[in-house]
Motif scaffolding. Sequence first.
Motif, PDB file in Angstrom:
ATOM      1  N   TRP A  98      40.978  30.611  45.139  1.00 36.27           N
ATOM      2  CA  TRP A  98      40.899  30.927  43.723  1.00 36.27           C
ATOM      3  C   TRP A  98      41.598  32.257  43.461  1.00 36.27           C
ATOM      4  O   TRP A  98      41.288  33.263  44.095  1.00 36.27           O
ATOM      5  N   LEU A  99      42.530  32.235  42.502  1.00 35.61           N
ATOM      6  CA  LEU A  99      43.303  33.434  42.189  1.00 35.61           C
ATOM      7  C   LEU A  99      43.213  33.708  40.683  1.00 35.61           C
ATOM      8  O   LEU A  99      44.140  33.440  39.920  1.00 35.61           O
ATOM      9  N   PRO A 100      42.068  34.265  40.235  1.00 34.45           N
ATOM     10  CA  PRO A 100      41.903  34.551  38.808  1.00 34.45           C
ATOM     11  C   PRO A 100      42.561  35.873  38.422  1.00 34.45           C
ATOM     12  O   PRO A 100      42.495  36.863  39.154  1.00 34.45           O
ATOM     13  N   CYS A 101      43.196  35.886  37.262  1.00 27.72           N
ATOM     14  CA  CYS A 101      43.849  37.085  36.750  1.00 27.72           C
ATOM     15  C   CYS A 101      43.427  37.250  35.294  1.00 27.72           C
ATOM     16  O   CYS A 101      43.558  36.316  34.502  1.00 27.72           O
ATOM     17  N   TYR A 102      42.921  38.411  34.935  1.00 32.92           N
ATOM     18  CA  TYR A 102      42.381  38.641  33.593  1.00 32.92           C
ATOM     19  C   TYR A 102      43.367  39.471  32.774  1.00 32.92           C
ATOM     20  O   TYR A 102      43.810  40.540  33.202  1.00 32.92           O
ATOM     21  N   LEU A 103      43.716  38.957  31.582  1.00 29.56           N
ATOM     22  CA  LEU A 103      44.693  39.607  30.717  1.00 29.56           C
ATOM     23  C   LEU A 103      44.005  40.127  29.462  1.00 29.56           C
ATOM     24  O   LEU A 103      43.514  39.350  28.632  1.00 29.56           O
ATOM     25  N   TRP A 124      43.702  33.871  33.338  1.00 33.36           N
ATOM     26  CA  TRP A 124      44.884  33.165  33.850  1.00 33.36           C
ATOM     27  C   TRP A 124      44.529  32.729  35.267  1.00 33.36           C
ATOM     28  O   TRP A 124      44.547  33.514  36.185  1.00 33.36           O
ATOM     29  N   LEU A 125      44.171  31.458  35.398  1.00 37.34           N
ATOM     30  CA  LEU A 125      43.646  30.957  36.671  1.00 37.34           C
ATOM     31  C   LEU A 125      44.707  30.172  37.438  1.00 37.34           C
ATOM     32  O   LEU A 125      45.314  29.246  36.907  1.00 37.34           O
ATOM     33  N   THR A 126      44.884  30.548  38.689  1.00 32.45           N
ATOM     34  CA  THR A 126      45.748  29.821  39.612  1.00 32.45           C
ATOM     35  C   THR A 126      44.910  29.433  40.827  1.00 32.45           C
ATOM     36  O   THR A 126      44.158  30.261  41.350  1.00 32.45           O
TER      37      THR A 126
END
Length: 500
Positions: free
Chosen positions: A396-401, A383-385
């Motif tokens: 870069w604000l990557p979030c891994y689900l 989930w990349l913002t």
Amino acid sequence: MSQGDLSRENLLVQRYQLKEIIGQGAMGIVYRAEDTVSKRQNVAVKILSRALDDMKMIKRFQREATVSALLSERSDNIVRVTDYGVDEKKVPFYVMEYLNGENLDDFIDIHEISIPIFLDFASQICRAMETAHNGIFFEGQICPVIHRDLKPSNVFLIEDLTGKQIIKVLDFGIAKLVKNEKGETEAFMGTPRYCSPEQIQGKDLDNRSDIYSLGMVMYFMLAKKYPWDLEINSVSAWYKAHTELTPSPFSSSLKIPPELEKLVLRCLEKSPNYRPQSIGEIIQILEAIARNINNQSHLRNQSSYSNIHDNKKSPLETFLLTSKWPQNKPQQKIVFPRIFPFEKEVFPTICTMLESEDINKRKNNIRYNQFLFQSYPHPMILWLTVLYSPEDGARWLPCYLDLKTKIGQQVVNLLSDSKKYFLLFYPLDNPNKCQNILSFKVMLKQRTSLKQWASVSNMLNINHNEEAVISRKKLKEDLERLKPKIILDIEKTQTQEVHG
């Protein structure tokens, strides 16, 4: 010229750079292309798939372009045609607006359709069809246009900049222009599942044939199945269903308003004389049903907020701004998902911690988001913002689900049903209060992908959690490869928000 000769590198009439095939039908192939004259804007180009010496097909193709162009000038719910021509090889083509969304068939398969959403979609389809039935000025006379192939795959859904879902009716390739001539029996054209009894019998048609097809579409939208359970999917089986079989009533579990069920079943009457006689009549009934539902909703919510989009936004943001950094999270520059319950609803967010000065700089940045899926060896979503400005560059604000964890599944399910999420900023020097909030849209195609990925994940049997590390690493590598392209997409945009 064969269609195979049209490679992705082709520059059509020194203007339209063909990129990829996005659709194919009996009359032609549709490409996504870039308009090199108009800031490389995406367009859709339909190119005739038959030889130019078939004059019957050429005239039909030209008429399709003409009808679509004239109708789209009168309705925002009909795909817009912007150009027509013949290329250097004498292959005719026409250019349409590029629709970034999905067809109604796919939407019905993936998403739940509430009664309010149904009423909105059905009303938009009706407005398009009413425009067609009212007619166009063609060859010296006003000619009503009968679509003859109204079905979910010829209805497209896009979202505007505000997140509102817009219907676009497509493909007037077999549309009939009703002229002041005596009707005559003609060969069947259309899709057997959705055509009217008189159409499948090859009889002369008027606007009420499209009303029957609309009834089929509305029934399918509400029930996610057809009005009959046919053992064999054949033209003869559909012929019998349309001409002889009585449509099944809706299941009571669907909780369809009685007046809506009555309308849909009226549209499916075998005789055109017993159906609504015009699309305008259907619009009036749909609007009356919508008003009744809105009045009931207003009475139920007099002491609360009746509309999440208009009234809950400010209280929700106020609530989120009072939130604190979780005690179980280290106070450092990290990104993680977080679910907030608020007034009997639940909202997906991502949280990050930055320097207070950097948070202030990022308030008016261009916003970008994208979702990437890795199914093997472990189902996981990136989930990349991204926040970007030419002066400060990209944050870069990557979030891994992890789709095999409870929080991962909850967040993905929420995102797939939400039109937006929130990014919460917490300052490093004062984590006890959220400093700022930004909202990001979750576009229709993204929501559809999230639902499909969640479904795939549920079917996978994972035995080793260590494999999640491998999938996470692969997604990180994918992100590094994508970063230059993402920056290019952001830099060429003229909007405040971009979606990958």
